[in-house]
Design a protein around this motif. Structure first.
Motif, PDB file in Angstrom:
ATOM      1  N   ALA A  58      15.150  30.072  -9.127  1.00 23.62           N
ATOM      2  CA  ALA A  58      15.488  28.704  -8.748  1.00 23.62           C
ATOM      3  C   ALA A  58      16.750  28.760  -7.906  1.00 23.62           C
ATOM      4  N   PRO A  59      16.922  27.794  -7.025  1.00 29.58           N
ATOM      5  CA  PRO A  59      18.155  27.795  -6.239  1.00 29.58           C
ATOM      6  C   PRO A  59      19.369  27.696  -7.165  1.00 29.58           C
ATOM      7  N   ALA A  60      20.368  28.490  -6.902  1.00 31.35           N
ATOM      8  CA  ALA A  60      21.568  28.503  -7.736  1.00 31.35           C
ATOM      9  C   ALA A  60      22.686  27.766  -7.011  1.00 31.35           C
ATOM     10  N   PRO A  61      23.420  26.910  -7.727  1.00 34.69           N
ATOM     11  CA  PRO A  61      24.530  26.202  -7.081  1.00 34.69           C
ATOM     12  C   PRO A  61      25.686  27.162  -6.793  1.00 34.69           C
ATOM     13  N   VAL A  62      26.455  26.840  -5.760  1.00 31.29           N
ATOM     14  CA  VAL A  62      27.634  27.641  -5.422  1.00 31.29           C
ATOM     15  C   VAL A  62      28.615  27.526  -6.594  1.00 31.29           C
ATOM     16  N   PRO A  63      29.191  28.641  -7.034  1.00 31.16           N
ATOM     17  CA  PRO A  63      30.118  28.596  -8.169  1.00 31.16           C
ATOM     18  C   PRO A  63      31.336  27.703  -7.909  1.00 31.16           C
ATOM     19  N   GLU A  64      31.767  27.034  -8.975  1.00 28.48           N
ATOM     20  CA  GLU A  64      32.996  26.232  -8.922  1.00 28.48           C
ATOM     21  C   GLU A  64      34.156  27.166  -8.586  1.00 28.48           C
ATOM     22  N   GLY A  65      35.132  26.660  -7.886  1.00 29.99           N
ATOM     23  CA  GLY A  65      36.325  27.437  -7.592  1.00 29.99           C
ATOM     24  C   GLY A  65      36.133  28.495  -6.522  1.00 29.99           C
ATOM     25  N   SER A  66      35.039  28.382  -5.729  1.00 30.49           N
ATOM     26  CA  SER A  66      34.793  29.395  -4.692  1.00 30.49           C
ATOM     27  C   SER A  66      35.380  28.996  -3.350  1.00 30.49           C
ATOM     28  N   GLY A  67      36.139  27.899  -3.338  1.00 32.50           N
ATOM     29  CA  GLY A  67      36.780  27.480  -2.101  1.00 32.50           C
ATOM     30  C   GLY A  67      35.972  26.435  -1.359  1.00 32.50           C
ATOM     31  N   THR A  68      36.392  26.207  -0.127  1.00 29.13           N
ATOM     32  CA  THR A  68      35.708  25.249   0.729  1.00 29.13           C
ATOM     33  C   THR A  68      35.567  25.850   2.114  1.00 29.13           C
ATOM     34  N   GLY A  69      34.712  25.246   2.908  1.00 28.81           N
ATOM     35  CA  GLY A  69      34.521  25.695   4.280  1.00 28.81           C
ATOM     36  C   GLY A  69      33.554  26.861   4.389  1.00 28.81           C
ATOM     37  N   ARG A  70      33.444  27.360   5.606  1.00 27.64           N
ATOM     38  CA  ARG A  70      32.500  28.435   5.911  1.00 27.64           C
ATOM     39  C   ARG A  70      32.946  29.714   5.214  1.00 27.64           C
ATOM     40  N   ARG A  71      32.032  30.305   4.410  1.00 31.31           N
ATOM     41  CA  ARG A  71      32.395  31.496   3.645  1.00 31.31           C
ATOM     42  C   ARG A  71      31.160  32.181   3.079  1.00 31.31           C
ATOM     43  N   VAL A  72      31.371  33.422   2.675  1.00 27.23           N
ATOM     44  CA  VAL A  72      30.402  34.174   1.891  1.00 27.23           C
ATOM     45  C   VAL A  72      30.960  34.183   0.475  1.00 27.23           C
ATOM     46  N   VAL A  73      30.131  33.818  -0.503  1.00 30.42           N
ATOM     47  CA  VAL A  73      30.568  33.827  -1.898  1.00 30.42           C
ATOM     48  C   VAL A  73      29.775  34.903  -2.617  1.00 30.42           C
ATOM     49  N   TYR A  74      30.484  35.779  -3.332  1.00 29.72           N
ATOM     50  CA  TYR A  74      29.836  36.839  -4.108  1.00 29.72           C
ATOM     51  C   TYR A  74      30.236  36.685  -5.565  1.00 29.72           C
ATOM     52  N   SER A  75      29.247  36.514  -6.451  1.00 29.78           N
ATOM     53  CA  SER A  75      29.500  36.425  -7.886  1.00 29.78           C
ATOM     54  C   SER A  75      29.204  37.779  -8.522  1.00 29.78           C
ATOM     55  N   VAL A  76      30.244  38.411  -9.059  1.00 28.00           N
ATOM     56  CA  VAL A  76      30.102  39.703  -9.732  1.00 28.00           C
ATOM     57  C   VAL A  76      29.216  39.553 -10.966  1.00 28.00           C
ATOM     58  N   GLY A  77      29.401  38.471 -11.716  1.00 26.54           N
ATOM     59  CA  GLY A  77      28.644  38.264 -12.951  1.00 26.54           C
ATOM     60  C   GLY A  77      27.178  37.926 -12.738  1.00 26.54           C
ATOM     61  N   GLU A  78      26.883  37.239 -11.639  1.00 25.88           N
ATOM     62  CA  GLU A  78      25.502  36.833 -11.369  1.00 25.88           C
ATOM     63  C   GLU A  78      24.784  37.767 -10.396  1.00 25.88           C
ATOM     64  N   ASP A  79      25.494  38.736  -9.810  1.00 26.98           N
ATOM     65  CA  ASP A  79      24.906  39.610  -8.785  1.00 26.98           C
ATOM     66  C   ASP A  79      24.200  38.767  -7.733  1.00 26.98           C
ATOM     67  N   ARG A  80      24.936  37.808  -7.184  1.00 27.69           N
ATOM     68  CA  ARG A  80      24.359  36.847  -6.235  1.00 27.69           C
ATOM     69  C   ARG A  80      25.354  36.567  -5.116  1.00 27.69           C
ATOM     70  N   VAL A  81      24.803  36.290  -3.934  1.00 26.73           N
ATOM     71  CA  VAL A  81      25.591  35.934  -2.757  1.00 26.73           C
ATOM     72  C   VAL A  81      25.111  34.576  -2.243  1.00 26.73           C
ATOM     73  N   TRP A  82      26.063  33.774  -1.761  1.00 24.44           N
ATOM     74  CA  TRP A  82      25.760  32.496  -1.106  1.00 24.44           C
ATOM     75  C   TRP A  82      26.368  32.548   0.282  1.00 24.44           C
ATOM     76  N   LEU A  83      25.656  32.040   1.264  1.00 30.69           N
ATOM     77  CA  LEU A  83      26.183  31.835   2.604  1.00 30.69           C
ATOM     78  C   LEU A  83      26.418  30.331   2.732  1.00 30.69           C
ATOM     79  N   VAL A  84      27.691  29.944   2.840  1.00 30.63           N
ATOM     80  CA  VAL A  84      28.065  28.531   2.818  1.00 30.63           C
ATOM     81  C   VAL A  84      28.638  28.163   4.178  1.00 30.63           C
ATOM     82  N   ASP A  85      28.115  27.070   4.778  1.00 28.32           N
ATOM     83  CA  ASP A  85      28.586  26.669   6.103  1.00 28.32           C
ATOM     84  C   ASP A  85      29.853  25.818   6.023  1.00 28.32           C
ATOM     85  N   ALA A  86      30.364  25.405   7.168  1.00 26.41           N
ATOM     86  CA  ALA A  86      31.632  24.664   7.253  1.00 26.41           C
ATOM     87  C   ALA A  86      31.594  23.323   6.515  1.00 26.41           C
TER      88      ALA A  86
END
Length: 186
Positions: A58-86
């Motif tokens: 299922a689609p996973a929400p971007v983790p809380e506290g991962s910042g704002t704006g364009r970024r790559v988010v990597y969760s060590v605990g979930e072994d997951r990456v998000w590509l987040v736009d501006a």
């Protein structure tokens, strides 16, 4: 001698026949699966291998506290990456295979990028390598195996490669230009 039909009549007849066939198939499909006389058991998948591709459930929400704006988010605990736009919208999210050395939570930037294939520290041919930090003397980077496989077990070696399925590696390569923020969360 029989009368010869004009070509438009042949085309019309074939068209009517095709429409009738499609109508019959549509009605059958609308009625759902038809019962069968013999019950069958599901067969095991023939595509199972020693290194299965991570699957999305299922689609996973971007983790809380991962910042704002364009970024790559990597969760060590979930072994997951998000590509987040501006605008803070998730453009893509996917599971990854982590190395044996995890980066500490924090903000980093994509530094050196290497598109050409090379051999990773675990002996696997990798490409589209995006380095973003060093931990315990080991470079941590995103990459994908040239053949699209997952990495074999590391056998006690210190490896910092975070492996992605090939299509996700392509997407990350296009998204994560040099200087792109990488936010690592627990």
């Amino acid at each position: 001698m029989p009368a010869r039909l004009p070509s438009w009549a042949w085309v019309s007849g074939l068209t009517v026949g095709a429409i009738a066939a499609v109508t019959v198939l549509a009605v059958q499909a609308d009625q759902g699966p038809q019962p069968t006389a013999v019950a069958t058991k599901p067969k095991p998948s023939a595509s199972a291998d020693a290194h299965p591709t991570p699957k999305e459930t299922a689609p996973a929400p971007v983790p809380e506290g991962s910042g704002t704006g364009r970024r790559v988010v990597y969760s060590v605990g979930e072994d997951r990456v998000w590509l987040v736009d501006a605008s803070d919208a998730t453009r893509r999210s996917f599971k990854v295979w982590p190395g044996t050395v995890d980066p500490d939570p924090g903000k980093y930037s994509v530094g050196t990028r290497r598109q050409d294939p090379t051999t990773g520290s675990d002996g696997v041919r990798v490409e589209q390598i995006m380095y973003f930090t060093q931990e315990d003397g080991v470079w941590v980077a995103f990459s994908n195996a040239v053949d699209g496989s997952s990495p074999p077990p590391a056998d006690g070696a210190k490896t910092g490669g975070i492996r992605l399925p090939k299509a996700d590696g392509d997407a990350l390569w296009d998204f994560g230009t040099s200087g792109t923020t990488v936010t690592v969360v627990s």
